[in-house]
Write a protein that holds these residues in place. Sequence first.
Motif, PDB file in Angstrom:
ATOM      1  N   GLN A  92      48.583 -28.813  40.517  1.00 48.91           N
ATOM      2  CA  GLN A  92      48.768 -27.406  40.853  1.00 48.91           C
ATOM      3  C   GLN A  92      49.909 -26.849  40.012  1.00 48.91           C
ATOM      4  OE1 GLN A  92      46.720 -25.710  43.197  1.00 48.91           O
ATOM      5  NE2 GLN A  92      45.579 -27.629  42.960  1.00 48.91           N
ATOM      6  N   ALA A  93      49.709 -25.661  39.441  1.00 44.88           N
ATOM      7  CA  ALA A  93      50.695 -25.092  38.522  1.00 44.88           C
ATOM      8  C   ALA A  93      52.041 -24.878  39.211  1.00 44.88           C
ATOM      9  CB  ALA A  93      50.180 -23.781  37.948  1.00 44.88           C
ATOM     10  N   ILE A  94      53.088 -25.338  38.562  1.00 46.51           N
ATOM     11  CA  ILE A  94      54.452 -25.200  39.057  1.00 46.51           C
ATOM     12  C   ILE A  94      55.170 -24.171  38.189  1.00 46.51           C
ATOM     13  CG2 ILE A  94      56.635 -26.384  39.469  1.00 46.51           C
ATOM     14  CD1 ILE A  94      54.993 -29.021  39.521  1.00 46.51           C
ATOM     15  N   PRO A 238      62.812 -32.946  28.736  1.00 44.95           N
ATOM     16  CA  PRO A 238      62.785 -31.519  29.075  1.00 44.95           C
ATOM     17  C   PRO A 238      61.356 -31.031  29.272  1.00 44.95           C
ATOM     18  CG  PRO A 238      63.207 -31.829  26.733  1.00 44.95           C
ATOM     19  CD  PRO A 238      63.259 -33.194  27.352  1.00 44.95           C
ATOM     20  N   VAL A 239      61.187 -30.053  30.150  1.00 46.53           N
ATOM     21  CA  VAL A 239      59.870 -29.442  30.364  1.00 46.53           C
ATOM     22  C   VAL A 239      59.977 -27.937  30.168  1.00 46.53           C
ATOM     23  CG1 VAL A 239      58.898 -31.218  31.853  1.00 46.53           C
ATOM     24  CG2 VAL A 239      60.276 -29.415  32.872  1.00 46.53           C
ATOM     25  N   ARG A 240      58.850 -27.366  29.711  1.00 44.03           N
ATOM     26  CA  ARG A 240      58.804 -25.943  29.411  1.00 44.03           C
ATOM     27  C   ARG A 240      57.535 -25.342  30.015  1.00 44.03           C
ATOM     28  NH1 ARG A 240      60.418 -28.979  25.194  1.00 44.03           N
ATOM     29  NH2 ARG A 240      62.456 -28.501  24.271  1.00 44.03           N
ATOM     30  N   PRO A 241      57.471 -24.013  30.107  1.00 38.08           N
ATOM     31  CA  PRO A 241      56.247 -23.391  30.624  1.00 38.08           C
ATOM     32  C   PRO A 241      55.025 -23.859  29.846  1.00 38.08           C
ATOM     33  CG  PRO A 241      57.987 -21.760  30.440  1.00 38.08           C
ATOM     34  CD  PRO A 241      58.513 -23.009  29.798  1.00 38.08           C
ATOM     35  N   MET A 258      51.793 -30.176  36.322  1.00 42.00           N
ATOM     36  CA  MET A 258      51.390 -29.070  35.449  1.00 42.00           C
ATOM     37  C   MET A 258      52.327 -27.892  35.673  1.00 42.00           C
ATOM     38  SD  MET A 258      47.250 -29.252  36.021  1.00 42.00           S
ATOM     39  CE  MET A 258      47.016 -27.815  34.942  1.00 42.00           C
ATOM     40  N   PHE A 259      52.832 -27.333  34.568  1.00 38.97           N
ATOM     41  CA  PHE A 259      53.744 -26.200  34.648  1.00 38.97           C
ATOM     42  C   PHE A 259      53.031 -24.944  34.155  1.00 38.97           C
ATOM     43  CE2 PHE A 259      56.293 -29.964  34.619  1.00 38.97           C
ATOM     44  CZ  PHE A 259      57.279 -29.687  35.560  1.00 38.97           C
TER      45      PHE A 259
END
Length: 265
Positions: A92-94, A238-241, A258-259
Amino acid sequence: METTELQDAVTRLIGAHEKREPIDPLVKTFPDASPEDAYRVQQELVRRWVDAGDTVRGHKVGLASAAMQRQMGVDQPDYGHLTASMFHLEHQAISTMRFLQPRIEPEIAFVLGAPLRGPGLTVADAVRAVDFVLPSLEIVDSRIRDWNITLFDTIADNASSGGVVLGSRPTSLREVDLRLTGCTLHVNGSLVDTGAGAAVLGSPLNALVWLANTVGPLGVTLEPGHVVLPGSMTAAQPVRPGDTVVATMAGLGSVTAMFAPEEEQ
């Protein structure tokens, strides 16, 4: 720390959460504060969240691996609280708007079937208390600008907690040797790191025992149904959109975070 200083530190952290603006390291303002003071700040921070309607659903051990200690420039583990609002469903999109400087780590999550309260617990006690394990991804986040943290800063900031994504395949401890569990971490299909359970204090079970024995004298029991994250098997990434992160753990399956793309935030 004096009571007024403690309340000041908590107010600064809450302001960073609410405004989504990182703050300068707390240790600059409170240079003589101890790790014990930092845990007092953390406890007051969590108390305010609970008073506002959140609930504690588990704990995490941070900085348990040599890789994470080197990355963060510290020399010992710490712990924080996991609250209900931190849990996100797999696939699910975060929204990255929930965070300030998010990074992600693969961890073997323990789900407890019996209470654990130290001191004096052994690995045998921990094994008896674990119902099952799940692959998980922890989203770590810092309210301290540029992740320029000391041990005091990360402890006060609830061990840099941000979010949790749990996999959906439960596994009994009888079916897996956590020390030998290998892990691959992919971001957008590219392999970015590998690790193993032994990176976490020799075994994730050791981290669980350390946590229960550390918080027990403070009057804290690790409760049945609670989730315990023992520490990362790799360095944080690191995570990004728009990113999709997949951790695959031998014998445990995989977990996906999932972002949401920037235009859908």
